[in-house]
Design a protein around this motif. Structure first.
Motif, PDB file in Angstrom:
ATOM      1  N   LEU A  68      -7.580  12.229  16.704  1.00 27.35           N
ATOM      2  CA  LEU A  68      -7.047  11.665  15.468  1.00 27.35           C
ATOM      3  C   LEU A  68      -5.526  11.636  15.457  1.00 27.35           C
ATOM      4  CD1 LEU A  68      -7.799  10.556  12.667  1.00 27.35           C
ATOM      5  CD2 LEU A  68      -7.737  12.906  11.813  1.00 27.35           C
ATOM      6  N   VAL A  69      -4.893  12.760  15.785  1.00 29.48           N
ATOM      7  CA  VAL A  69      -3.432  12.843  15.728  1.00 29.48           C
ATOM      8  C   VAL A  69      -2.796  11.870  16.718  1.00 29.48           C
ATOM      9  CG1 VAL A  69      -1.446  14.348  16.055  1.00 29.48           C
ATOM     10  CG2 VAL A  69      -3.504  15.225  14.929  1.00 29.48           C
ATOM     11  N   THR A  70      -3.332  11.815  17.925  1.00 28.50           N
ATOM     12  CA  THR A  70      -2.782  10.913  18.944  1.00 28.50           C
ATOM     13  C   THR A  70      -2.873   9.456  18.501  1.00 28.50           C
ATOM     14  OG1 THR A  70      -3.398  12.456  20.695  1.00 28.50           O
ATOM     15  CG2 THR A  70      -2.977  10.182  21.341  1.00 28.50           C
ATOM     16  N   LEU A  71      -4.022   9.070  17.968  1.00 29.68           N
ATOM     17  CA  LEU A  71      -4.203   7.689  17.526  1.00 29.68           C
ATOM     18  C   LEU A  71      -3.310   7.356  16.334  1.00 29.68           C
ATOM     19  CD1 LEU A  71      -8.080   7.326  17.896  1.00 29.68           C
ATOM     20  CD2 LEU A  71      -6.293   6.426  19.396  1.00 29.68           C
ATOM     21  N   LEU A  72      -3.165   8.307  15.416  1.00 26.36           N
ATOM     22  CA  LEU A  72      -2.286   8.073  14.260  1.00 26.36           C
ATOM     23  C   LEU A  72      -0.839   7.877  14.706  1.00 26.36           C
ATOM     24  CD1 LEU A  72      -3.681  10.599  11.621  1.00 26.36           C
ATOM     25  CD2 LEU A  72      -3.735   8.103  11.481  1.00 26.36           C
ATOM     26  N   LEU A  73      -0.382   8.716  15.626  1.00 25.90           N
ATOM     27  CA  LEU A  73       0.989   8.593  16.116  1.00 25.90           C
ATOM     28  C   LEU A  73       1.193   7.264  16.853  1.00 25.90           C
ATOM     29  CD1 LEU A  73       1.683  12.221  17.392  1.00 25.90           C
ATOM     30  CD2 LEU A  73       2.585  11.130  15.335  1.00 25.90           C
ATOM     31  N   ALA A  74       0.195   6.852  17.645  1.00 23.91           N
ATOM     32  CA  ALA A  74       0.294   5.577  18.342  1.00 23.91           C
ATOM     33  C   ALA A  74       0.355   4.417  17.365  1.00 23.91           C
ATOM     34  CB  ALA A  74      -0.892   5.424  19.294  1.00 23.91           C
ATOM     35  N   SER A  75      -0.473   4.455  16.323  1.00 26.13           N
ATOM     36  CA  SER A  75      -0.446   3.399  15.312  1.00 26.13           C
ATOM     37  C   SER A  75       0.893   3.373  14.588  1.00 26.13           C
ATOM     38  CB  SER A  75      -1.581   3.608  14.299  1.00 26.13           C
ATOM     39  OG  SER A  75      -2.832   3.378  14.893  1.00 26.13           O
ATOM     40  N   LEU A  76       1.392   4.548  14.235  1.00 22.69           N
ATOM     41  CA  LEU A  76       2.677   4.625  13.537  1.00 22.69           C
ATOM     42  C   LEU A  76       3.797   4.061  14.398  1.00 22.69           C
ATOM     43  CD1 LEU A  76       4.262   5.584  11.069  1.00 22.69           C
ATOM     44  CD2 LEU A  76       4.461   7.832  12.154  1.00 22.69           C
ATOM     45  N   ALA A  77       3.783   4.366  15.704  1.00 14.79           N
ATOM     46  CA  ALA A  77       4.821   3.862  16.604  1.00 14.79           C
ATOM     47  C   ALA A  77       4.760   2.338  16.702  1.00 14.79           C
ATOM     48  CB  ALA A  77       4.662   4.494  17.989  1.00 14.79           C
ATOM     49  N   LEU A  78       3.559   1.783  16.831  1.00 14.01           N
ATOM     50  CA  LEU A  78       3.426   0.335  16.948  1.00 14.01           C
ATOM     51  C   LEU A  78       3.793  -0.382  15.647  1.00 14.01           C
ATOM     52  CD1 LEU A  78       0.127   0.019  19.039  1.00 14.01           C
ATOM     53  CD2 LEU A  78       2.479  -0.393  19.793  1.00 14.01           C
ATOM     54  N   VAL A  79       3.388   0.197  14.515  1.00 17.08           N
ATOM     55  CA  VAL A  79       3.753  -0.409  13.223  1.00 17.08           C
ATOM     56  C   VAL A  79       5.260  -0.357  13.024  1.00 17.08           C
ATOM     57  CG1 VAL A  79       3.558  -0.158  10.727  1.00 17.08           C
ATOM     58  CG2 VAL A  79       1.517   0.009  12.146  1.00 17.08           C
ATOM     59  N   SER A  80       5.892   0.739  13.407  1.00 15.62           N
ATOM     60  CA  SER A  80       7.350   0.847  13.292  1.00 15.62           C
ATOM     61  C   SER A  80       8.033  -0.214  14.151  1.00 15.62           C
ATOM     62  CB  SER A  80       7.814   2.241  13.710  1.00 15.62           C
ATOM     63  OG  SER A  80       7.246   3.233  12.889  1.00 15.62           O
ATOM     64  N   ALA A  81       7.513  -0.416  15.362  1.00 17.30           N
ATOM     65  CA  ALA A  81       8.073  -1.450  16.224  1.00 17.30           C
ATOM     66  C   ALA A  81       7.918  -2.824  15.600  1.00 17.30           C
ATOM     67  CB  ALA A  81       7.393  -1.416  17.595  1.00 17.30           C
ATOM     68  N   ARG A  82       6.756  -3.044  14.973  1.00 17.34           N
ATOM     69  CA  ARG A  82       6.558  -4.339  14.313  1.00 17.34           C
ATOM     70  C   ARG A  82       7.553  -4.566  13.178  1.00 17.34           C
ATOM     71  NH1 ARG A  82       7.220  -7.537  11.519  1.00 17.34           N
ATOM     72  NH2 ARG A  82       5.942  -9.046  10.409  1.00 17.34           N
ATOM     73  N   VAL A  83       7.782  -3.524  12.377  1.00 14.95           N
ATOM     74  CA  VAL A  83       8.675  -3.660  11.210  1.00 14.95           C
ATOM     75  C   VAL A  83      10.108  -3.911  11.650  1.00 14.95           C
ATOM     76  CG1 VAL A  83       9.675  -2.372   9.270  1.00 14.95           C
ATOM     77  CG2 VAL A  83       7.209  -2.276   9.688  1.00 14.95           C
ATOM     78  N   PHE A  84      10.559  -3.238  12.705  1.00 11.06           N
ATOM     79  CA  PHE A  84      11.969  -3.323  13.072  1.00 11.06           C
ATOM     80  C   PHE A  84      12.297  -4.496  14.009  1.00 11.06           C
ATOM     81  CE2 PHE A  84      11.651   1.243  11.949  1.00 11.06           C
ATOM     82  CZ  PHE A  84      12.670   1.267  11.001  1.00 11.06           C
ATOM     83  N   TRP A  85      11.308  -4.998  14.750  1.00 13.63           N
ATOM     84  CA  TRP A  85      11.643  -5.968  15.786  1.00 13.63           C
ATOM     85  C   TRP A  85      11.018  -7.350  15.605  1.00 13.63           C
ATOM     86  CZ3 TRP A  85      10.356  -1.774  19.945  1.00 13.63           C
ATOM     87  CH2 TRP A  85      11.418  -0.882  20.024  1.00 13.63           C
ATOM     88  N   LEU A  86      10.041  -7.491  14.733  1.00 14.07           N
ATOM     89  CA  LEU A  86       9.403  -8.791  14.570  1.00 14.07           C
ATOM     90  C   LEU A  86       9.718  -9.339  13.186  1.00 14.07           C
ATOM     91  CD1 LEU A  86       5.899  -8.188  16.209  1.00 14.07           C
ATOM     92  CD2 LEU A  86       7.866  -9.389  17.179  1.00 14.07           C
TER      93      LEU A  86
END
Length: 467
Positions: free
Chosen positions: A446-464
């Motif tokens: 759970l923790v690993t998947l949550l962190l991965a999702s958070l990282a990808l969403v953050s990348a989406r917000v800042f770069w796309l």
């Protein structure tokens, strides 16, 4: 009467609010009932309203103290007076492990169990009952009850009270928005509680399940209807999902007819849009933009990708198919709904210039995504804890939906329609999932998947860019 006045009337008066705080504290501490009532949420919400009204904090804590003392006292009396009989009463007859857990806690801590148990969620309403069954001396229990309530009342009341006293200073919101926010909070909490109670009582030993089963016996072909709605499925009967589907579909149809009849924004839409448009809060606008980007197509893909990869790697193809079908289904229904209704947005930035308003796709997609996630997570939890993922989903979906109003790209009625549409799709996916026995989706990193999702969403917000 305008919408703001109507929403304001939903809030209780100060006197009624104090009575409500006493009642919530009592029920939250009461055996057999407190195990299924989200008392912490209710106390926080009620204390927040008390802080907003400016009710004396000492009186608020005194009411919580009195309710807690009475609740634990009644639980102790039930155990002391009806030792064997109480274990045969629902829900303990259905969940004897709750009583066993409380007994182990009592044996481990002795007289201190009453003091400590009030702050330990799983055993909170059970320990006083066990103390009575184990014949703890009444004088010893009374002192432990009073002492624990003295500590419990400020610990549970003060955070909510402080929030109620300070939220309007934090946001510097105009007074005209206060009824809307209070009404929204009351409505969301009430609906969430109703949803939690319906789900809890839609199991074979629940009151709703047994009541509807009795009712269908008197209907023509009632046995066939009942077998379709609630076949014998002890772990997760689909009755709650059927009720959600029928109620959400009915509400969505009625609400859409109201929107169509107005041929434009409703009076409450215009009033709220005007109030929000007058706000000068750059931080709120920025937060809303972040939520909007996290909830668009790119954001949803970023959020779902790690979970989809894990499901694929673990060969949970059925779960992956149901999640994909839910997201694809809501996308299609949003497109059809916008095209058929043809409602214009209050404001359309360049990237939304050709997009229509009703229903809110951000809201409906968030309801489907987080609703499905809550349903899957809840199935892996003990029965008494299954309400928690749904409350977390609500805490995520509501701000994401409201961000659309802050940005000025949706009317309030668009959000309501989107939420109802999302609930319809959630119920349909759940009904499809429950048709067959499924393999457990755990253990899950759970923790690993949550962190991965958070990282990808953050990348989406800042770069796309937004879409």
């Amino acid at each position: 009467m305008n919408a703001g006045d109507w929403l304001y009337q939903l809030t209780p008066s100060p006197g009624m609010l104090l009575t409500l705080i006493t009642a919530v504290a009592l029920v939250e501490s009461l055996a057999l009932i407190g195990v299924v009532v989200p008392g912490v949420v209710l106390i926080t919400a009620a204390a927040s309203l008390a802080g907003h009204y400016g009710i004396n904090v000492g009186i608020v804590m005194a009411c919580a103290f009195v309710g807690a003392v009475i609740g634990d006292g009644l639980s102790y009396w039930l155990g002391y007076r009806y030792r064997e009989q109480v274990t045969a009463v629902w829900p303990l007859s259905r969940h004897p492990e709750w009583l066993a857990r409380g007994a182990r806690f009592f044996q481990r801590h002795g007289p201190l169990s009453v003091l400590l148990g009030r702050f330990v969620g799983p055993v909170r309403p059970i320990v006083p009952l066990v103390a009575g069954i184990m014949r703890m001396p009444p004088a010893t229990f009374t002192w432990a009850n009073l002492g624990s309530a003295l500590l419990w009342a400020p610990a549970y009341v003060l955070p909510g009270y402080l929030l109620g006293r300070t939220w309007q200073q934090w946001l510097a919101l105009p007074a005209a928005l206060h009824p809307w926010l209070i009404g929204l909070g009351v409505t969301v909490v009430v609906l969430a509680i109703v949803f939690s109670l319906v789900r809890h009582h839609a199991y074979p030993q629940g009151l709703l399940y047994r009541g509807l089963a009795t009712l269908t016996r008197y209907l023509p072909r009632g046995d066939s209807l009942w077998r379709a709605l609630a076949p014998h499925h002890e772990e997760e009967p689909p009755l709650a999902s059927w009720l959600l589907l029928l109620s959400a579909l009915t509400a969505l149809s009625a609400w859409t007819l109201i929107v169509l009849a107005h041929n434009g924004p409703l009076a409450m839409d215009v009033r709220l849009n005007t109030l929000i448009g007058a706000l000068d809060l750059p931080l709120l606008h920025h937060a809303s933009q972040v939520l909007a980007e996290a909830g668009d197509t790119f954001g949803v893909i970023a959020l779902v990708a790690p979970w989809a990869i894990w499901l694929l790697a673990r060969r949970h193809f059925a779960a992956l198919l149901h999640i994909g079908a839910g997201l694809a289904g809501i996308a299609v229904l949003n497109t059809i709904g916008k095209s058929v209704i043809g409602r214009a947005r209050p404001d359309a930035p360049d990237y939304l210039v050709h997009s229509l308003s009703y229903p809110s796709a951000h809201t409906s997609t968030a309801v489907v995504l987080y609703g499905m996630a809550a349903a899957f997570i809840a199935q892996s939890l003990p029965r008494g804890q299954r309400f928690m993922p749904y409350w977390v989903a609500i805490l995520v979906v509501v701000p994401m939906a409201l961000s659309r109003i802050v940005l000025g790209v949706h009317w309030l009625s668009d959000l309501i329609g989107g939420a109802l549409l999302g609930l319809v799709v959630c119920a349909m996916v759940q009904l499809a999932w429950l048709r067959n026995e499924r393999t457990a989706l755990r253990p899950c990193p759970l923790v690993t998947l949550l962190l991965a999702s958070l990282a990808l969403v953050s990348a989406r917000v800042f770069w796309l860019p937004p879409i």
